[in-house]
Design an enzyme around this catalytic site. Structure first.
Site, short mmCIF file in Angstrom:
data_model
loop_
_atom_site.label_atom_id
_atom_site.label_comp_id
_atom_site.label_asym_id
_atom_site.label_seq_id
_atom_site.Cartn_x
_atom_site.Cartn_y
_atom_site.Cartn_z
CE LYS A 1 -3.71 -2.36 2.49
NZ LYS A 1 -4.54 -2.33 3.71
CG PHE B 1 -14.05 0.54 6.19
CD1 PHE B 1 -13.38 0.22 5.01
CD2 PHE B 1 -15.00 -0.35 6.66
CE1 PHE B 1 -13.65 -0.94 4.31
CE2 PHE B 1 -15.27 -1.53 5.97
CZ PHE B 1 -14.59 -1.83 4.79
CB THR C 1 -6.99 -6.45 9.18
OG1 THR C 1 -7.29 -7.60 8.40
CG2 THR C 1 -7.30 -5.21 8.39
CG ASN D 1 -3.11 -2.91 6.87
OD1 ASN D 1 -2.88 -2.57 5.71
ND2 ASN D 1 -4.21 -3.56 7.20
#
Length: 149
Positions: free
Chosen positions: A9, A57, A91, A112
């Site tokens: 990410k 979210f 997670t 994360n």
């Protein structure tokens, strides 16, 4: 041989963790058969994460995923989906197992560092979303340098 999709990410890319994350997968015996770097577009994010639309979210997560480039990897190996999910950890990085990727490098349940497919069906869909057939490679990973001598 099973395959899974890994996404490093924006936080993992921006914190210069790509090499460390990829090394963990390779050190555990998984083979990289596809890899690319890109920046998600809003359309790609909406399509890829469509199952999360409408959830509380979603918008903050989408904003995060659009904030920088990502690295996409297709990993191959026996039991790769289950084993990679163990290697990356919970997670929520604050709850991730000691020594897992998310425990070592993540901050919370959004930042994360890495995503991994959660099932063979999901892996197939996710890999096909980001990779064309000719972007996945088949090669021997044994001692090829020794054989050249």
């Amino acid at each position: 041989m099973e395959r899974t999709l890994i996404i490093i990410k924006p936080d993992g890319v921006c914190k210069k963790l790509v090499g460390k994350v990829v090394s963990k997968f390779e050190d555990d015996g998984f083979k990289i058969v596809g890899m690319k770097m890109l920046k998600l577009t809003e359309k790609m994010s909406d399509e890829f994460y469509s199952s999360h639309k409408g959830k509380s979210f979603y918008e903050p997560y989408k904003e995060f995923m659009l904030s920088g480039p990502i690295i996409l990897c297709v990993l191959e190996g026996e039991g790769v989906i289950k084993l990679v999910r163990q290697l990356i950890g919970n997670t929520d990085s604050r709850k991730a197992e000691d020594g897992s990727i998310r425990n070592l490098y993540g901050l919370n349940d959004r930042r994360n560092v890495v995503h991994a497919s959660d099932s063979p069906e999901t892996a197939e869909l996710e890999i096909n979303y980001f990779f064309k057939t000719d972007e996945i490679f088949v090669y021997q990973d044994d001692d090829w340098m020794e054989k050249r001598k």
